[in-house]
Design a protein around this motif. Structure first.
Motif, mmCIF file in Angstrom:
data_model
loop_
_atom_site.group_PDB
_atom_site.id
_atom_site.type_symbol
_atom_site.label_atom_id
_atom_site.label_comp_id
_atom_site.label_asym_id
_atom_site.label_seq_id
_atom_site.Cartn_x
_atom_site.Cartn_y
_atom_site.Cartn_z
ATOM 1 N N ASP A 182 0.828 -1.208 0.000
ATOM 2 C CA ASP A 182 0.000 0.000 0.000
ATOM 3 C C ASP A 182 0.863 1.259 0.000
ATOM 4 O O ASP A 182 0.568 2.228 -0.701
ATOM 5 C CB ASP A 182 -0.954 -0.004 1.186
ATOM 6 C CG ASP A 182 -2.098 0.983 0.999
ATOM 7 O OD1 ASP A 182 -2.916 0.780 0.079
ATOM 8 O OD2 ASP A 182 -2.154 1.978 1.750
ATOM 9 N N GLY A 183 1.944 1.250 0.773
ATOM 10 C CA GLY A 183 2.853 2.385 0.771
ATOM 11 C C GLY A 183 3.467 2.599 -0.602
ATOM 12 O O GLY A 183 3.625 3.744 -1.053
ATOM 13 N N TYR A 184 3.820 1.518 -1.267
ATOM 14 C CA TYR A 184 4.357 1.602 -2.622
ATOM 15 C C TYR A 184 3.355 2.232 -3.582
ATOM 16 O O TYR A 184 3.688 3.174 -4.322
ATOM 17 C CB TYR A 184 4.744 0.200 -3.090
ATOM 18 C CG TYR A 184 4.898 0.045 -4.580
ATOM 19 C CD1 TYR A 184 5.816 0.820 -5.294
ATOM 20 C CD2 TYR A 184 4.141 -0.881 -5.279
ATOM 21 C CE1 TYR A 184 5.960 0.668 -6.667
ATOM 22 C CE2 TYR A 184 4.280 -1.043 -6.643
ATOM 23 C CZ TYR A 184 5.196 -0.258 -7.335
ATOM 24 O OH TYR A 184 5.330 -0.405 -8.696
ATOM 25 N N LEU A 185 2.136 1.743 -3.552
ATOM 26 C CA LEU A 185 1.125 2.252 -4.479
ATOM 27 C C LEU A 185 0.777 3.705 -4.193
ATOM 28 O O LEU A 185 0.542 4.490 -5.121
ATOM 29 C CB LEU A 185 -0.121 1.369 -4.418
ATOM 30 C CG LEU A 185 0.094 -0.058 -4.943
ATOM 31 C CD1 LEU A 185 -1.056 -0.962 -4.529
ATOM 32 C CD2 LEU A 185 0.263 -0.053 -6.459
ATOM 33 N N ARG A 186 0.774 4.102 -2.931
ATOM 34 C CA ARG A 186 0.571 5.511 -2.586
ATOM 35 C C ARG A 186 1.739 6.366 -3.073
ATOM 36 O O ARG A 186 1.542 7.457 -3.607
ATOM 37 C CB ARG A 186 0.421 5.682 -1.070
ATOM 38 C CG ARG A 186 -0.912 5.276 -0.495
ATOM 39 C CD ARG A 186 -1.123 5.902 0.880
ATOM 40 N NE ARG A 186 0.038 5.728 1.758
ATOM 41 C CZ ARG A 186 0.206 4.692 2.562
ATOM 42 N NH1 ARG A 186 -0.707 3.737 2.611
ATOM 43 N NH2 ARG A 186 1.276 4.609 3.335
ATOM 44 N N SER A 187 2.954 5.859 -2.896
ATOM 45 C CA SER A 187 4.139 6.633 -3.264
ATOM 46 C C SER A 187 4.219 6.867 -4.766
ATOM 47 O O SER A 187 4.526 7.979 -5.216
ATOM 48 C CB SER A 187 5.404 5.920 -2.774
ATOM 49 O OG SER A 187 5.452 5.873 -1.360
ATOM 50 N N VAL A 188 3.948 5.829 -5.564
ATOM 51 C CA VAL A 188 4.035 6.019 -7.013
ATOM 52 C C VAL A 188 2.864 6.867 -7.515
ATOM 53 O O VAL A 188 3.015 7.624 -8.483
ATOM 54 C CB VAL A 188 4.137 4.686 -7.779
ATOM 55 C CG1 VAL A 188 5.453 4.000 -7.474
ATOM 56 C CG2 VAL A 188 2.964 3.764 -7.508
ATOM 57 N N ALA A 189 1.706 6.783 -6.861
ATOM 58 C CA ALA A 189 0.589 7.652 -7.246
ATOM 59 C C ALA A 189 0.931 9.112 -6.959
ATOM 60 O O ALA A 189 0.586 10.000 -7.751
ATOM 61 C CB ALA A 189 -0.677 7.242 -6.495
ATOM 62 N N ARG A 190 1.611 9.361 -5.857
ATOM 63 C CA ARG A 190 2.024 10.722 -5.530
ATOM 64 C C ARG A 190 3.027 11.253 -6.567
ATOM 65 O O ARG A 190 3.015 12.433 -6.928
ATOM 66 C CB ARG A 190 2.648 10.748 -4.139
ATOM 67 C CG ARG A 190 3.066 12.133 -3.658
ATOM 68 C CD ARG A 190 3.517 12.109 -2.204
ATOM 69 N NE ARG A 190 4.632 11.191 -1.990
ATOM 70 C CZ ARG A 190 4.565 10.097 -1.229
ATOM 71 N NH1 ARG A 190 3.442 9.765 -0.609
ATOM 72 N NH2 ARG A 190 5.612 9.321 -1.070
ATOM 73 N N ALA A 191 3.883 10.373 -7.078
ATOM 74 C CA ALA A 191 4.896 10.778 -8.059
ATOM 75 C C ALA A 191 4.338 10.904 -9.474
ATOM 76 O O ALA A 191 5.021 11.427 -10.358
ATOM 77 C CB ALA A 191 6.046 9.771 -8.052
ATOM 78 N N LEU A 201 -4.694 -8.531 -6.879
ATOM 79 C CA LEU A 201 -4.020 -7.430 -7.567
ATOM 80 C C LEU A 201 -4.969 -6.257 -7.773
ATOM 81 O O LEU A 201 -4.624 -5.097 -7.519
ATOM 82 C CB LEU A 201 -3.478 -7.930 -8.906
ATOM 83 C CG LEU A 201 -2.673 -6.948 -9.749
ATOM 84 C CD1 LEU A 201 -1.432 -6.481 -9.015
ATOM 85 C CD2 LEU A 201 -2.291 -7.602 -11.084
ATOM 86 N N ARG A 202 -6.176 -6.552 -8.228
ATOM 87 C CA ARG A 202 -7.162 -5.491 -8.451
ATOM 88 C C ARG A 202 -7.515 -4.768 -7.154
ATOM 89 O O ARG A 202 -7.633 -3.535 -7.131
ATOM 90 C CB ARG A 202 -8.430 -6.082 -9.075
ATOM 91 C CG ARG A 202 -8.300 -6.433 -10.552
ATOM 92 C CD ARG A 202 -9.611 -6.971 -11.097
ATOM 93 N NE ARG A 202 -9.558 -7.254 -12.513
ATOM 94 C CZ ARG A 202 -9.774 -6.359 -13.471
ATOM 95 N NH1 ARG A 202 -10.079 -5.110 -13.147
ATOM 96 N NH2 ARG A 202 -9.705 -6.704 -14.740
ATOM 97 N N GLU A 203 -7.666 -5.513 -6.090
ATOM 98 C CA GLU A 203 -8.046 -4.898 -4.809
ATOM 99 C C GLU A 203 -6.953 -3.954 -4.319
ATOM 100 O O GLU A 203 -7.236 -2.846 -3.863
ATOM 101 C CB GLU A 203 -8.300 -5.982 -3.764
ATOM 102 C CG GLU A 203 -8.699 -5.415 -2.406
ATOM 103 C CD GLU A 203 -8.945 -6.485 -1.360
ATOM 104 O OE1 GLU A 203 -9.260 -6.112 -0.215
ATOM 105 O OE2 GLU A 203 -8.817 -7.693 -1.687
ATOM 106 N N ALA A 204 -5.684 -4.389 -4.420
ATOM 107 C CA ALA A 204 -4.583 -3.564 -3.923
ATOM 108 C C ALA A 204 -4.410 -2.301 -4.760
ATOM 109 O O ALA A 204 -4.345 -1.183 -4.233
ATOM 110 C CB ALA A 204 -3.287 -4.375 -3.912
ATOM 111 N N VAL A 205 -4.351 -2.462 -6.081
ATOM 112 C CA VAL A 205 -4.060 -1.325 -6.956
ATOM 113 C C VAL A 205 -5.248 -0.381 -7.054
ATOM 114 O O VAL A 205 -5.093 0.847 -7.127
ATOM 115 C CB VAL A 205 -3.633 -1.824 -8.351
ATOM 116 C CG1 VAL A 205 -3.368 -0.650 -9.290
ATOM 117 C CG2 VAL A 205 -2.392 -2.705 -8.239
ATOM 118 N N GLY A 206 -6.461 -0.944 -7.024
ATOM 119 C CA GLY A 206 -7.661 -0.139 -7.202
ATOM 120 C C GLY A 206 -7.914 0.874 -6.108
ATOM 121 O O GLY A 206 -8.718 1.798 -6.285
ATOM 122 N N LYS A 207 -7.213 0.761 -4.978
ATOM 123 C CA LYS A 207 -7.357 1.754 -3.910
ATOM 124 C C LYS A 207 -6.747 3.096 -4.298
ATOM 125 O O LYS A 207 -7.128 4.140 -3.752
ATOM 126 C CB LYS A 207 -6.690 1.248 -2.628
ATOM 127 C CG LYS A 207 -7.346 0.021 -2.014
ATOM 128 C CD LYS A 207 -6.549 -0.444 -0.804
ATOM 129 C CE LYS A 207 -7.133 -1.715 -0.206
ATOM 130 N NZ LYS A 207 -6.316 -2.209 0.938
#
Length: 225
Positions: free
Chosen positions: A129-138, A171-177
Motif C-alpha cells: 500500500d505504501g508503494y502504491l501511494r508513493s508512485v501515485a504521488r509521483a 491485484l485489483r483490490e490492492a491497486v484499485g485503492k
C-alpha cells in the motif's frame, strides 16, 4: 497470507552472493518482452519512472529511445550497476536513485508513465500500500501505470522463499485503492533457469532464447486527470 520475501537480502542477490549461482534469473539483458511490446505499441509516454529498476534493462532501453527515465531501487549494487551502464552508453537522460520504493518522496506529480517490471511480487505484502501511494504521488494527472507480476501458482508451493505471487482479485483490490484499473490480462515473465541446488523447476514453456516463461499478469491503470 504468508510473506515469502521478508528474509530475502536483495543486495546480496545482486552481488551474486545469495540464492543463485550467477546473475539473478530475472536479469535477462533486455526489457521483459511483455513490456517491450507496450513500448512498441506507443503505450509509454513522457517522463518515465522505472519502479524497482534493478539492473535497469528497461530504463536503458527507454533512454536509448529518447525517453527521460528515473529508476529507483532499494539495492545500492543494482543502482551502481545501472548508473555505470548508462554512463558507458552515453545515456544522460537516464538517472538512478537508491531509495525505498514504498516511501520515496521528491518527485510529486512528475511522471507520465510508471512501469513496474517484476517489482510488485518482490515487495513485502505489508509494503504494497505504501508503494502504491508513493508512485501515485509521483505520477502526473492522467499518468499510465503498468505492473508485470507473477500470478499465483507460478512457483512450487513448497518453496520457502519465493515471490509474493498474486491472484487477479488480489491485484485489483490492492491497486484499485489508488489507481483506476483499465485492464488485467494474463501474461508471462521470462527468466533464465537458475543454477540453484534443490530448486524444483516447474514444467513450463520456453521462449525462442531458451528462457522459461512463468505465468504472470500485466495490469494497466491510470491516475485520474
Amino acid at each position: 497470507m504468508t510473506d515469502r520475501t521478508e528474509q530475502i537480502d536483495w543486495d546480496s542477490t545482486y552481488r551474486g552472493e545469495a540464492r543463485f549461482d550467477g546473475p539473478p534469473p530475472w536479469n535477462i539483458g533486455e526489457p521483459q518482452p511483455e513490456l517491450a511490446a507496450l513500448i512498441r505499441a506507443g503505450k509509454v509516454r513522457g517522463e518515465v519512472l522505472d519502479a524497482g529498476c534493478g539492473y535497469a534493462e528497461l530504463s536503458l532501453a527507454l533512454a536509448a529511445d529518447g525517453y527521460t527515465v528515473v529508476g529507483i531501487d532499494l539495492t545500492p549494487t543494482a543502482v551502481a550497476a545501472a548508473t555505470a551502464a548508462a554512463q558507458q552508453r552515453g545515456l544522460t537522460n537516464a538517472t538512478f536513485v537508491q531509495d525505498d520504493i514504498t516511501s520515496f518522496t521528491g518527485f510529486d506529480g512528475r511522471f507520465d508513465t510508471i512501469v513496474d517490471s517484476t517489482l510488485f511480487h518482490s515487495l513485502p505484502i505489508g509494503g504494497r500500500d505504501g508503494y502504491l501511494r508513493s508512485v501515485a504521488r509521483a505520477a502526473a494527472p492522467g499518468a499510465a501505470f503498468y505492473i508485470l507480476v507473477f500470478a499465483a501458482g507460478a512457483f512450487p508451493a513448497e518453496l520457502e522463499q519465493k515471490p509474493n505471487e498474486v491472484t487477479e482479485d488480489e491485484l485489483r483490490e490492492a491497486v484499485g485503492k489508488h489507481w483506476v484499473i483499465d485492464e488485467v490480462r494474463p501474461a508471462f515473465i521470462h527468466g533464465n533457469i537458475p543454477a540453484m541446488p534443490g530448486f524444483p523447476m516447474p514444467d513450463r514453456e520456453f521462449d525462442e532464447k531458451g528462457r522459461i516463461k512463468m505465468p504472470a499478469f500485466l495490469l494497466s491503470a491510470h491516475k485520474p486527470g
